[in-house]
Design a protein around this motif. Structure first.
Motif, mmCIF file in Angstrom:
data_model
loop_
_atom_site.group_PDB
_atom_site.id
_atom_site.type_symbol
_atom_site.label_atom_id
_atom_site.label_comp_id
_atom_site.label_asym_id
_atom_site.label_seq_id
_atom_site.Cartn_x
_atom_site.Cartn_y
_atom_site.Cartn_z
ATOM 1 N N ASN A 78 0.828 -1.099 -0.115
ATOM 2 C CA ASN A 78 -0.156 -0.048 0.080
ATOM 3 C C ASN A 78 0.860 1.332 0.144
ATOM 4 O OD1 ASN A 78 -2.588 -1.222 0.107
ATOM 5 N ND2 ASN A 78 -2.128 -1.741 2.215
ATOM 6 N N THR A 79 1.819 1.156 0.713
ATOM 7 C CA THR A 79 2.878 2.333 0.916
ATOM 8 C C THR A 79 3.459 2.549 -0.781
ATOM 9 O OG1 THR A 79 3.472 2.237 3.115
ATOM 10 C CG2 THR A 79 4.822 3.185 1.995
ATOM 11 N N ALA A 80 3.818 1.351 -1.217
ATOM 12 C CA ALA A 80 4.619 1.535 -2.505
ATOM 13 C C ALA A 80 3.727 1.803 -3.633
ATOM 14 C CB ALA A 80 4.823 0.104 -2.743
ATOM 15 N N MET A 81 2.278 1.451 -3.570
ATOM 16 C CA MET A 81 1.572 2.021 -4.588
ATOM 17 C C MET A 81 1.503 3.727 -4.411
ATOM 18 S SD MET A 81 -1.435 -0.560 -4.920
ATOM 19 C CE MET A 81 -0.979 -2.529 -6.027
ATOM 20 N N ASP A 82 1.294 4.224 -3.193
ATOM 21 C CA ASP A 82 1.224 5.532 -2.820
ATOM 22 C C ASP A 82 2.483 6.364 -3.401
ATOM 23 O OD1 ASP A 82 -1.053 5.412 -1.549
ATOM 24 O OD2 ASP A 82 -0.372 5.414 0.366
ATOM 25 N N LEU B 264 2.460 6.824 -7.228
ATOM 26 C CA LEU B 264 1.624 7.767 -7.562
ATOM 27 C C LEU B 264 2.457 9.129 -7.469
ATOM 28 C CD1 LEU B 264 -1.804 6.742 -6.190
ATOM 29 C CD2 LEU B 264 -1.117 6.706 -8.555
ATOM 30 N N LYS B 265 3.320 9.194 -6.453
ATOM 31 C CA LYS B 265 4.054 10.282 -6.513
ATOM 32 C C LYS B 265 5.490 10.173 -7.338
ATOM 33 C CE LYS B 265 2.330 10.979 -1.553
ATOM 34 N NZ LYS B 265 2.841 10.649 -0.007
ATOM 35 N N SER B 266 5.561 9.277 -7.990
ATOM 36 C CA SER B 266 6.738 9.069 -8.820
ATOM 37 C C SER B 266 8.008 8.791 -7.845
ATOM 38 C CB SER B 266 6.824 10.248 -9.900
ATOM 39 O OG SER B 266 5.956 10.238 -10.825
ATOM 40 N N ASP B 267 7.972 8.250 -6.874
ATOM 41 C CA ASP B 267 8.728 8.090 -5.966
ATOM 42 C C ASP B 267 9.505 6.652 -6.140
ATOM 43 O OD1 ASP B 267 10.588 8.377 -3.578
ATOM 44 O OD2 ASP B 267 8.963 8.002 -2.222
ATOM 45 N N VAL B 268 9.950 6.142 -6.960
ATOM 46 C CA VAL B 268 10.549 4.811 -7.024
ATOM 47 C C VAL B 268 11.562 4.911 -8.234
ATOM 48 C CG1 VAL B 268 8.658 3.987 -8.495
ATOM 49 C CG2 VAL B 268 10.241 2.565 -7.349
ATOM 50 N N ARG B 269 12.652 4.498 -8.251
ATOM 51 C CA ARG B 269 13.500 4.395 -9.370
ATOM 52 C C ARG B 269 13.881 3.011 -9.592
ATOM 53 N NH1 ARG B 269 12.264 8.654 -9.936
ATOM 54 N NH2 ARG B 269 13.238 10.501 -10.052
ATOM 55 N N TYR B 270 13.173 2.099 -10.687
ATOM 56 C CA TYR B 270 11.920 2.674 -11.337
ATOM 57 C C TYR B 270 10.749 1.626 -11.175
ATOM 58 C CZ TYR B 270 14.774 6.109 -13.626
ATOM 59 O OH TYR B 270 15.519 7.308 -14.169
ATOM 60 N N ARG B 271 11.021 0.504 -10.403
ATOM 61 C CA ARG B 271 9.905 -0.509 -10.450
ATOM 62 C C ARG B 271 10.151 -1.145 -8.944
ATOM 63 N NH1 ARG B 271 6.176 -0.315 -14.322
ATOM 64 N NH2 ARG B 271 5.645 -2.308 -15.288
ATOM 65 N N PHE B 272 8.965 -1.276 -8.231
ATOM 66 C CA PHE B 272 9.022 -2.210 -6.927
ATOM 67 C C PHE B 272 8.854 -3.491 -7.306
ATOM 68 C CE2 PHE B 272 7.310 1.910 -5.167
ATOM 69 C CZ PHE B 272 8.287 1.971 -4.223
#
Length: 363
Positions: free
Chosen positions: A334-338, A341-349
């Protein structure tokens, strides 16, 4: 009282599911079918999180059923095979992407374009031929007909390779299908996210000259120095866009937020091709002038058929193409999906399903 097909399935399974349009996922005990003659059953090891998962858990496309277990970038190890399975054996590493079924009779299936079959069965939340709904890879195990199970190359990492089952084939297929795979060709990639960064890697593996288009100037260093793109264009800078006018053979547009595409048509050479793989909420407005005067093409592409997907995995293994990932436990979804949405990942969980699901359920 007659039981539903879901209750008649005898094999207990565990996963994380959304129960409503809030999109919040939590543990769920459900059931999967027994292994049929042509089925492969496997323990899920890793599953990538795709932006499409968020669309579906929140029913943003108006086609979700609940409970909904997402996940269509699934890799694991085979634990059981049906007696008619020919190419896969117990202990093999395998993958399953966006599709787990199709009619196998129509023109699309005959031409190995199962993704366009009118009766395709998606890996998550799709009505199956037995009346049940499918459940995806945020779960402890999967069962799937052999035709839709991919052989995993020995030298392709399981964790960073998992997103290739969506992001990889989404970028590989249009490059191949539209003839944008010849060394020396000039191709643009719009958006440097989960799909875009893999598209850059795939294009470079084909020997293409790659230009990244982004609205985030801060991504320039990443694009050029880490992903080895040849050029970076801030698509909001008119002067920079002017420099690349009429220079590219093709553009792969990975962006899923609303944006104009006429400027992208303008960077194409005559007979150039703009291939849309993202899913913006609003329809595009396309100017006829650059299309007609330049003989240009706007097309769409959705993942790829099973043959193309296997070819893509083998190509990725040969050229060392993987996704840049952050591995997470399943109770972090759930945190990862949030954060997505904020483009806060480089680049895939990527969820470490095998090492975190049982612990999450027992806590």
């Amino acid at each position: 009282m007659e039981k539903s097909p879901d209750l008649e399935h005898p094999i207990k399974a565990y996963g994380y599911a959304a129960r409503d349009t809030s999109g919040t996922l939590s543990p769920l005990t459900f059931s999967r079918r027994t292994t049929r003659d042509k089925d492969v059953r496997f323990r899920v090891l890793y599953c990538g999180i795709c932006h499409t998962d968020i669309h579906f858990v929140k029913d943003e496309l108006g086609m979700s059923s609940y409970p909904f277990i997402p996940g269509h970038e699934i890799v694991g190890v085979v634990t059981e095979v049906g007696r008619e399975v020919e190419k896969i054996k117990i202990g093999d590493k395998v993958g399953v992407g966006f599709l787990v079924g199709s009619c196998n009779l129509c023109e699309m299936c005959a031409n190995e374009n199962e993704q366009y079959c009118a009766k395709l069965v998606m890996t998550s939340g799709s009505p199956n031929f037995d009346g049940t709904y499918t459940y995806g890879g945020y779960s402890d195990h999967m069962v799937c007909e052999e035709h839709f199970v991919l052989r995993w190359p020995d030298n392709l990492p399981l964790d960073s390779g998992a997103p290739l089952l969506c992001a990889g084939i989404t970028s590989y297929a249009p490059l191949k299908k539209f003839g944008l795979d010849k060394p020396g060709m000039k191709v643009g990639v719009v958006g440097l996210g989960g799909v875009g960064h893999v598209a850059v890697k795939m294009a470079k593996a084909f020997g293409l000259e790659v230009t990244v288009f982004s609205t985030s100037p801060a991504k320039k260093q990443e694009a050029l120095e880490v992903l080895k793109a040849d050029n970076f264009i801030n698509s909001r800078d008119e002067e920079q866009m002017q420099v690349v006018m009429d220079t590219l053979d093709g553009v792969i547009d990975t962006v899923s937020v609303n944006h104009a595409i006429t400027p992208l048509l303008n960077v194409l050479k005559p007979n150039g091709k703009l291939i849309v793989v993202g899913l913006p909420e609003k329809s595009f407005e396309v100017s006829a002038a650059p299309l007609v005067s330049g003989g240009k093409i706007v097309a769409g592409s959705m993942i790829g058929g099973l043959k193309d997907t296997q070819e893509m995995l083998d190509f990725a293994a040969k050229h060392g193409v993987t996704a840049d990932i952050e591995i997470i436990p399943i109770d972090y979804v759930n945190t990862a999906m949030d954060r997505i949405l904020k483009s806060d990942v480089r680049y895939r969980f990527v969820i470490d399903v095998a090492n975190s699901l049982s612990a999450s359920l027992s806590s």
